[in-house]
Write a protein that holds these residues in place. Structure first.
Motif, PDB file in Angstrom:
ATOM      1  N   HIS A 163       6.224  -2.984  -0.928  1.00 20.20           N
ATOM      2  CA  HIS A 163       5.992  -2.989  -2.516  1.00 20.20           C
ATOM      3  C   HIS A 163       6.182  -1.641  -3.236  1.00 20.20           C
ATOM      4  CE1 HIS A 163       2.544  -2.749  -5.788  1.00 20.20           C
ATOM      5  NE2 HIS A 163       3.558  -3.829  -6.132  1.00 20.20           N
ATOM      6  N   HIS A 164       6.117  -0.503  -2.564  1.00 22.37           N
ATOM      7  CA  HIS A 164       6.252   0.741  -2.741  1.00 22.37           C
ATOM      8  C   HIS A 164       7.835   0.908  -2.912  1.00 22.37           C
ATOM      9  CE1 HIS A 164       2.565   3.186  -2.285  1.00 22.37           C
ATOM     10  NE2 HIS A 164       2.151   2.017  -2.655  1.00 22.37           N
ATOM     11  N   VAL A 165       8.621   0.510  -1.885  1.00 18.05           N
ATOM     12  CA  VAL A 165      10.028   0.580  -1.858  1.00 18.05           C
ATOM     13  C   VAL A 165      10.823   0.042  -3.026  1.00 18.05           C
ATOM     14  CG1 VAL A 165      12.046   0.244  -0.627  1.00 18.05           C
ATOM     15  CG2 VAL A 165      10.146   1.058   0.319  1.00 18.05           C
ATOM     16  N   LEU A 166      10.086  -1.133  -3.361  1.00 15.37           N
ATOM     17  CA  LEU A 166      10.472  -2.188  -4.546  1.00 15.37           C
ATOM     18  C   LEU A 166      10.231  -1.562  -5.948  1.00 15.37           C
ATOM     19  CD1 LEU A 166      10.556  -5.590  -2.987  1.00 15.37           C
ATOM     20  CD2 LEU A 166      12.540  -4.337  -3.230  1.00 15.37           C
ATOM     21  N   ASP A 167       9.567  -0.409  -5.804  1.00 16.73           N
ATOM     22  CA  ASP A 167       9.140   0.173  -6.939  1.00 16.73           C
ATOM     23  C   ASP A 167       8.030  -0.638  -7.802  1.00 16.73           C
ATOM     24  OD1 ASP A 167      11.041   2.219  -7.299  1.00 16.73           O
ATOM     25  OD2 ASP A 167      12.426   0.773  -8.108  1.00 16.73           O
ATOM     26  N   LYS A 168       7.142  -0.991  -6.724  1.00 19.27           N
ATOM     27  CA  LYS A 168       5.777  -1.813  -7.203  1.00 19.27           C
ATOM     28  C   LYS A 168       5.847  -3.010  -7.961  1.00 19.27           C
ATOM     29  CE  LYS A 168       3.001   2.431  -6.595  1.00 19.27           C
ATOM     30  NZ  LYS A 168       1.983   3.317  -7.077  1.00 19.27           N
ATOM     31  N   LYS A 169       6.981  -3.481  -7.699  1.00 14.33           N
ATOM     32  CA  LYS A 169       7.196  -5.007  -8.520  1.00 14.33           C
ATOM     33  C   LYS A 169       6.311  -5.835  -8.140  1.00 14.33           C
ATOM     34  CE  LYS A 169      12.206  -4.502  -8.674  1.00 14.33           C
ATOM     35  NZ  LYS A 169      13.731  -5.089  -8.341  1.00 14.33           N
ATOM     36  N   PRO A 170       5.502  -6.745  -9.170  1.00  8.42           N
ATOM     37  CA  PRO A 170       4.475  -7.455  -8.894  1.00  8.42           C
ATOM     38  C   PRO A 170       5.153  -8.998  -7.991  1.00  8.42           C
ATOM     39  CG  PRO A 170       5.081  -7.727 -11.142  1.00  8.42           C
ATOM     40  CD  PRO A 170       5.880  -6.663 -10.566  1.00  8.42           C
ATOM     41  N   LEU A 211       1.895 -10.634  -6.811  1.00  9.36           N
ATOM     42  CA  LEU A 211       0.611  -9.489  -6.567  1.00  9.36           C
ATOM     43  C   LEU A 211       0.017  -9.353  -7.611  1.00  9.36           C
ATOM     44  CD1 LEU A 211       2.544  -7.091  -4.197  1.00  9.36           C
ATOM     45  CD2 LEU A 211       0.591  -8.494  -3.470  1.00  9.36           C
ATOM     46  N   SER A 212      -1.471  -8.971  -7.608  1.00 11.88           N
ATOM     47  CA  SER A 212      -2.106  -8.569  -8.978  1.00 11.88           C
ATOM     48  C   SER A 212      -1.581  -7.244  -9.340  1.00 11.88           C
ATOM     49  CB  SER A 212      -3.518  -8.515  -8.278  1.00 11.88           C
ATOM     50  OG  SER A 212      -4.588  -7.842  -9.522  1.00 11.88           O
ATOM     51  N   SER A 266      -3.426  -5.218 -11.029  1.00 10.60           N
ATOM     52  CA  SER A 266      -4.523  -4.439 -10.714  1.00 10.60           C
ATOM     53  C   SER A 266      -4.987  -4.192  -9.357  1.00 10.60           C
ATOM     54  CB  SER A 266      -5.726  -4.725 -11.593  1.00 10.60           C
ATOM     55  OG  SER A 266      -6.951  -3.674 -11.399  1.00 10.60           O
ATOM     56  N   ASN A 267      -4.520  -3.141  -8.578  1.00 14.43           N
ATOM     57  CA  ASN A 267      -5.181  -2.889  -7.362  1.00 14.43           C
ATOM     58  C   ASN A 267      -4.829  -4.129  -6.530  1.00 14.43           C
ATOM     59  OD1 ASN A 267      -6.269  -1.364  -5.013  1.00 14.43           O
ATOM     60  ND2 ASN A 267      -8.487  -2.017  -5.738  1.00 14.43           N
ATOM     61  N   PRO A 268      -3.460  -4.075  -5.944  1.00 14.58           N
ATOM     62  CA  PRO A 268      -3.030  -5.335  -5.419  1.00 14.58           C
ATOM     63  C   PRO A 268      -3.500  -5.225  -3.914  1.00 14.58           C
ATOM     64  CG  PRO A 268      -1.126  -4.065  -5.785  1.00 14.58           C
ATOM     65  CD  PRO A 268      -2.221  -3.611  -6.874  1.00 14.58           C
ATOM     66  N   PHE A 269      -3.536  -4.120  -3.303  1.00 15.44           N
ATOM     67  CA  PHE A 269      -4.078  -3.696  -2.070  1.00 15.44           C
ATOM     68  C   PHE A 269      -5.400  -3.067  -2.032  1.00 15.44           C
ATOM     69  CE2 PHE A 269       0.435  -3.982  -2.059  1.00 15.44           C
ATOM     70  CZ  PHE A 269       0.829  -4.723  -0.981  1.00 15.44           C
ATOM     71  N   PRO A 270      -6.478  -3.755  -2.159  1.00 14.42           N
ATOM     72  CA  PRO A 270      -7.949  -3.178  -2.315  1.00 14.42           C
ATOM     73  C   PRO A 270      -8.343  -2.362  -1.209  1.00 14.42           C
ATOM     74  CG  PRO A 270      -8.161  -5.392  -1.929  1.00 14.42           C
ATOM     75  CD  PRO A 270      -6.385  -5.107  -2.252  1.00 14.42           C
ATOM     76  N   THR A 271      -8.769  -1.264  -1.398  1.00 12.20           N
ATOM     77  CA  THR A 271      -9.240  -0.476  -0.472  1.00 12.20           C
ATOM     78  C   THR A 271     -10.598  -0.905   0.271  1.00 12.20           C
ATOM     79  OG1 THR A 271     -10.290   1.142  -1.824  1.00 12.20           O
ATOM     80  CG2 THR A 271      -8.337   1.658  -1.208  1.00 12.20           C
ATOM     81  N   SER A 272     -11.329  -1.657  -0.580  1.00 17.24           N
ATOM     82  CA  SER A 272     -12.475  -2.364   0.003  1.00 17.24           C
ATOM     83  C   SER A 272     -12.484  -3.291   1.076  1.00 17.24           C
ATOM     84  CB  SER A 272     -13.441  -3.106  -1.053  1.00 17.24           C
ATOM     85  OG  SER A 272     -12.482  -3.933  -1.725  1.00 17.24           O
ATOM     86  N   ALA A 273     -11.260  -3.730   1.276  1.00 19.26           N
ATOM     87  CA  ALA A 273     -11.000  -4.698   2.196  1.00 19.26           C
ATOM     88  C   ALA A 273     -10.515  -3.916   3.632  1.00 19.26           C
ATOM     89  CB  ALA A 273      -9.945  -5.590   1.793  1.00 19.26           C
ATOM     90  N   VAL A 274      -9.810  -3.008   3.285  1.00 14.81           N
ATOM     91  CA  VAL A 274      -9.254  -2.104   4.429  1.00 14.81           C
ATOM     92  C   VAL A 274      -9.744  -0.834   4.081  1.00 14.81           C
ATOM     93  CG1 VAL A 274      -7.473  -1.607   6.211  1.00 14.81           C
ATOM     94  CG2 VAL A 274      -7.424  -3.471   4.704  1.00 14.81           C
ATOM     95  N   ILE A 275     -11.124  -0.417   4.783  1.00  9.72           N
ATOM     96  CA  ILE A 275     -11.862   0.551   4.570  1.00  9.72           C
ATOM     97  C   ILE A 275     -11.193   2.003   5.019  1.00  9.72           C
ATOM     98  CG2 ILE A 275     -13.918   1.750   4.331  1.00  9.72           C
ATOM     99  CD1 ILE A 275     -15.270  -0.914   4.278  1.00  9.72           C
ATOM    100  N   LEU A 276     -10.891   2.975   4.440  1.00  8.80           N
ATOM    101  CA  LEU A 276     -10.392   4.324   4.733  1.00  8.80           C
ATOM    102  C   LEU A 276      -9.144   4.061   5.450  1.00  8.80           C
ATOM    103  CD1 LEU A 276     -13.666   5.728   6.139  1.00  8.80           C
ATOM    104  CD2 LEU A 276     -12.838   6.192   3.957  1.00  8.80           C
ATOM    105  N   SER A 277      -8.402   3.108   5.269  1.00 10.73           N
ATOM    106  CA  SER A 277      -7.115   2.973   5.781  1.00 10.73           C
ATOM    107  C   SER A 277      -6.023   4.166   5.416  1.00 10.73           C
ATOM    108  CB  SER A 277      -6.430   1.666   5.336  1.00 10.73           C
ATOM    109  OG  SER A 277      -5.010   1.712   5.466  1.00 10.73           O
TER     110      SER A 277
END
Length: 396
Positions: free
Chosen positions: A323-330, A379-380, A382-393
């Motif tokens: 996602h980052h490599v593709l400039d965060k395209k949704p 992808l959403s 707003s916050n497509p990779f929520p930290t609440s799901a994978v805490i402290l990743s």
């Protein structure tokens, strides 16, 4: 120590009514590593009557067990120790208060240790029965349990429960009869006996309960119990901390929590180093290679399937990097994702890619939806990779 002096020591300890002195008198020596080849010494039967209690069966069995241990005969030693344990259970059940709690703990430890030395599962199973009887006699004592009370003729035998439970846990895990652990957890925790006792017993209990929850896929409870064990373990007990971490690290990895490389080096947990690094970087090939390399070790420890589940976190972190490599395209084409997987040495069909993405969305690792007709992951914004799901990743 001669047989006569051994009996005198035991009789003196029993007359003293000092709990720890009695326990020390029943400690068995380690079994000799090699048999001495000498004839079995003749054990003269002793009559030991103390305070109107016939301790003769215990005393004579102890002499036989000690002689067998010195001779390096584990089978004969276990036979004598099991007779001692059975006789001691009978005396313990009718004794006053909890003066003999320390002694029953020593007897249980000896029975467990010698059963393991025989390398015979049938002996270990027989030992389980003896310890279960000891556990019942402690648990069912009607005297009210007072935490941290001194062992006395007025005390409760429940003070000995936790230590025996820990011995039984170890035996159940060795015999792979984990279903029996619940028969210990329920009565112990319903009486809050797991909240009081020596620090070592509390840590050991939480360690085994944490492992039990881990095997039952109850990872919240597994993590909290193993965390307690690690935090309250003695600072110098490095071997014990290492054993705890071997189970705690996989649980934390599944929940997106990564140990530092310095921690892994400190406790010589090299088998986790590349696993952790590959999940962090979303490197599927390295993850699969590391899992395969240490497969036998992980299977023996019972954590292989749990580590395999961590591949989900690896997928999540890989998707975030793409996602980052593709400039965060949704919008991410499933075809592009399949190409990325192929470049990493993990080729898969589009349907398989779609299945993985659906699982990540379902479990909350990513936010978005899949357009099946267009073969696109949306992808959403707003916050497509929520930290609440994978805490402290560390991938965040």
């Amino acid at each position: 120590m001669t047989m006569t002096s051994t009996i005198q020591t035991l009789r003196s300890a029993l007359n003293s009514q000092q709990p720890h002195k009695i326990a020390k008198a029943l400690e068995l020596p380690s079994i000799a590593t090699t048999k001495d080849g000498k004839r079995k010494p003749t054990i003269r039967k002793e009559n030991v009557l103390v305070n109107n209690v016939d301790w003769s069966p215990v005393a004579n069995a102890y002499l036989e067990a000690a002689a067998a241990a010195k001779a390096g005969d584990s089978l004969l030693c276990y036979q004598a120790q099991s007779s001692l344990h059975s006789a001691f259970n009978h005396i313990f059940g009718s004794s006053k208060g909890n003066i003999l709690v320390s002694a029953i703990q020593v007897v249980c430890r000896n029975t467990h240790r010698i059963a393991v030395e025989t390398q015979d599962d049938s002996k270990l199973q027989h030992a389980v029965n003896l310890l279960q009887e000891s556990f019942s006699k402690c648990l069912n004592d009607r005297t009210e349990f007072q935490p941290d009370e001194t062992l006395s003729e007025e005390g409760s035998k429940k003070a000995g429960v936790l230590y025996i439970v820990n011995q039984l846990f170890a035996m159940y895990f060795s015999l792979n009869t984990l279903r029996l652990c619940k028969n210990l957890v329920r009565p112990v925790e319903s009486r809050n006996l797991h909240l009081h006792g020596r620090a070592g017993d509390l840590v050991t209990y939480r360690y085994f309960v944490g492992r039990l929850y881990m095997f039952e896929d109850q990872y919240d409870l597994a993590e909290s119990n193993l965390e307690y064990a690690l935090q309250h373990c003695h600072k110098d007990a490095l071997t014990n901390k290492k054993a705890i971490l071997r189970n705690l690290i996989p649980v934390k990895l599944l929940r997106g929590r990564f140990p530092t490389q310095s921690l892994l080096r400190k406790y010589e947990l090299k088998e986790f180093m590349f696993i952790v690094d590959s999940i962090y970087n979303g490197n599927l090939r390295a993850f699969n290679d590391s899992l395969t390399k240490h497969q036998d070790i992980f299977i023996r420890r019972g954590i292989y399937l749990l580590l395999e589940k961590c591949k989900t976190v690896c997928y999540r972190n890989l998707l975030k990097r793409i996602h980052h490599v593709l400039d965060k395209k949704p919008h991410l084409s499933l075809m592009e994702l399949a190409k990325a997987f192929k470049c990493l040495g993990v080729p898969m069909e589009l349907d398989e890619v779609e299945c993985i993405l659906a699982n990540l969305i379902f479990r909350g690792y990513i936010r978005g939806y899949i357009s099946h007709t267009k073969r696109v992951l949306v992808l959403s914004k707003s916050n497509p990779f929520p930290t609440s799901a994978v805490i402290l990743s560390k991938a965040n």
